[in-house]
Scaffold this motif. Sequence first.
Motif, PDB file in Angstrom:
ATOM      1  N   THR A   1      12.308 -13.587  43.621  1.00 17.38           N
ATOM      2  CA  THR A   1      11.386 -12.503  43.267  1.00 17.38           C
ATOM      3  C   THR A   1      10.149 -13.044  42.567  1.00 17.38           C
ATOM      4  O   THR A   1       9.019 -12.625  42.842  1.00 17.38           O
ATOM      5  CB  THR A   1      12.085 -11.475  42.352  1.00 17.38           C
ATOM      6  OG1 THR A   1      13.274 -11.012  42.997  1.00 17.38           O
ATOM      7  CG2 THR A   1      11.183 -10.296  42.053  1.00 17.38           C
ATOM      8  N   ALA A   2      10.361 -13.998  41.654  1.00 24.02           N
ATOM      9  CA  ALA A   2       9.237 -14.587  40.922  1.00 24.02           C
ATOM     10  C   ALA A   2       8.277 -15.292  41.870  1.00 24.02           C
ATOM     11  O   ALA A   2       7.052 -15.161  41.742  1.00 24.02           O
ATOM     12  CB  ALA A   2       9.752 -15.558  39.867  1.00 24.02           C
ATOM     13  N   SER A   3       8.808 -16.042  42.839  1.00 23.25           N
ATOM     14  CA  SER A   3       7.963 -16.744  43.805  1.00 23.25           C
ATOM     15  C   SER A   3       7.199 -15.761  44.681  1.00 23.25           C
ATOM     16  O   SER A   3       6.022 -15.977  44.996  1.00 23.25           O
ATOM     17  CB  SER A   3       8.824 -17.665  44.687  1.00 23.25           C
ATOM     18  OG  SER A   3       9.417 -18.673  43.909  1.00 23.25           O
TER      19      SER A   3
ATOM     20  N   ALA B   1       4.560 -13.946  42.230  1.00 19.10           N
ATOM     21  CA  ALA B   1       3.581 -14.907  41.720  1.00 19.10           C
ATOM     22  C   ALA B   1       2.673 -15.429  42.830  1.00 19.10           C
ATOM     23  O   ALA B   1       1.454 -15.540  42.651  1.00 19.10           O
ATOM     24  CB  ALA B   1       4.298 -16.076  41.039  1.00 19.10           C
TER      25      ALA B   1
ATOM     26  N   THR C   1       2.359 -16.711  36.308  1.00 22.20           N
ATOM     27  CA  THR C   1       3.079 -15.497  36.709  1.00 22.20           C
ATOM     28  C   THR C   1       4.549 -15.782  36.941  1.00 22.20           C
ATOM     29  O   THR C   1       5.419 -15.013  36.523  1.00 22.20           O
ATOM     30  CB  THR C   1       2.445 -14.902  37.987  1.00 22.20           C
ATOM     31  OG1 THR C   1       1.041 -14.738  37.797  1.00 22.20           O
ATOM     32  CG2 THR C   1       3.069 -13.548  38.330  1.00 22.20           C
ATOM     33  N   ARG C   2       4.838 -16.904  37.606  1.00 17.45           N
ATOM     34  CA  ARG C   2       6.232 -17.237  37.900  1.00 17.45           C
ATOM     35  C   ARG C   2       7.009 -17.508  36.609  1.00 17.45           C
ATOM     36  O   ARG C   2       8.145 -17.039  36.447  1.00 17.45           O
ATOM     37  CB  ARG C   2       6.303 -18.456  38.828  1.00 17.45           C
ATOM     38  CG  ARG C   2       7.713 -18.726  39.358  1.00 17.45           C
ATOM     39  CD  ARG C   2       7.677 -19.763  40.486  1.00 17.45           C
ATOM     40  NE  ARG C   2       8.988 -19.866  41.102  1.00 17.45           N
ATOM     41  CZ  ARG C   2       9.948 -20.669  40.674  1.00 17.45           C
ATOM     42  NH1 ARG C   2       9.735 -21.456  39.621  1.00 17.45           N
ATOM     43  NH2 ARG C   2      11.118 -20.717  41.288  1.00 17.45           N
TER      44      ARG C   2
ATOM     45  N   LEU D   1       7.656 -14.164  34.861  1.00 14.00           N
ATOM     46  CA  LEU D   1       8.686 -13.360  35.515  1.00 14.00           C
ATOM     47  C   LEU D   1      10.076 -13.940  35.333  1.00 14.00           C
ATOM     48  O   LEU D   1      11.051 -13.212  35.144  1.00 14.00           O
ATOM     49  CB  LEU D   1       8.362 -13.237  37.017  1.00 14.00           C
ATOM     50  CG  LEU D   1       7.132 -12.391  37.374  1.00 14.00           C
ATOM     51  CD1 LEU D   1       6.818 -12.492  38.850  1.00 14.00           C
ATOM     52  CD2 LEU D   1       7.371 -10.927  36.999  1.00 14.00           C
ATOM     53  N   LEU D   2      10.176 -15.266  35.379  1.00 19.28           N
ATOM     54  CA  LEU D   2      11.474 -15.916  35.158  1.00 19.28           C
ATOM     55  C   LEU D   2      11.954 -15.685  33.722  1.00 19.28           C
ATOM     56  O   LEU D   2      13.133 -15.469  33.480  1.00 19.28           O
ATOM     57  CB  LEU D   2      11.388 -17.419  35.455  1.00 19.28           C
ATOM     58  CG  LEU D   2      11.282 -17.800  36.940  1.00 19.28           C
ATOM     59  CD1 LEU D   2      11.028 -19.288  37.096  1.00 19.28           C
ATOM     60  CD2 LEU D   2      12.550 -17.396  37.693  1.00 19.28           C
TER      61      LEU D   2
END
Length: 274
Positions: free
Chosen positions: A7-9, A12, A262-263, A266-267
């Motif tokens: 999801t993060a990838s 982001a 962003t990644r 989010l992580l």
Amino acid sequence: MDRPGFTASLVAGGVAGVSVDLILFPLDTIKTRLQSPQGFKKAGGFRGIYAGIPSAAVGSFPNAAAFFITYEYVKWFLRADSSSYLMPVKHMLAASAGEVVACLIRVPSEVVKQRAQVSASSRTFQIFSNILYQEGVRGLYRGYTSTVLREIPFSLVQFPLWESLKALWSWRQDHVVDSWQSAVCGAFAGGFAAVVTTPLDVAKTRIMLAKAGSSTADGNVLSALHEVWRTQGLSGLFAGVFPRMAAISLGGFIFLGAYDQTRSLLLKLGKESP
């Protein structure tokens, strides 16, 4: 790759792609017009430099997201010890796979965008409709091979260099690089990769802008390069190199910095959530 990482990838990569494409669109238009067969002035000069931006806006998020999902997944699939001398090879393979997948989304968007950039009086949707009517879906993928042949060498230079610079910087300061440091590494890596792959970018532009049915429209990269060399020499092969280098250096700074920031965010949020 675990769900939070996936999801993060996805998010982001999409955020980074949209940020770069919208901020640096004018430089991309100037580069395309410098590379167009009719020349910079006839292609529009400095007028209407946002022509084609709807196509870029629609394609940016899914294109960048597809690249980074594939890039991170292949890195995970080829997981190896971080100190391994094979790490650059892993990054090259991951980046190449990412480009092949992302180009399935990027190329139709790029074809429409570049034709709009050299024909600012035509609306983006009109250009899209004309391509479908005259050439069918195949017309939207004209230049797919040349785009992949441009993007893979670009990524083979950019991503291992980016990862290596980050690793070196992390080692020198004894902690993981910050987002702005990752962005600086991305700017240097992107600018260097942009210069060495400019002839392939020129060939891709000529193929996408060629009239349907012409020999250039067939998509033969070597033939397109030979024609540019024959008519314009070395300067033709490196047409638009400075705006391309500037756009990709700035793009690398924004794109890879925004991606890392962003990644990481989010992580972190994913770990903190119950």
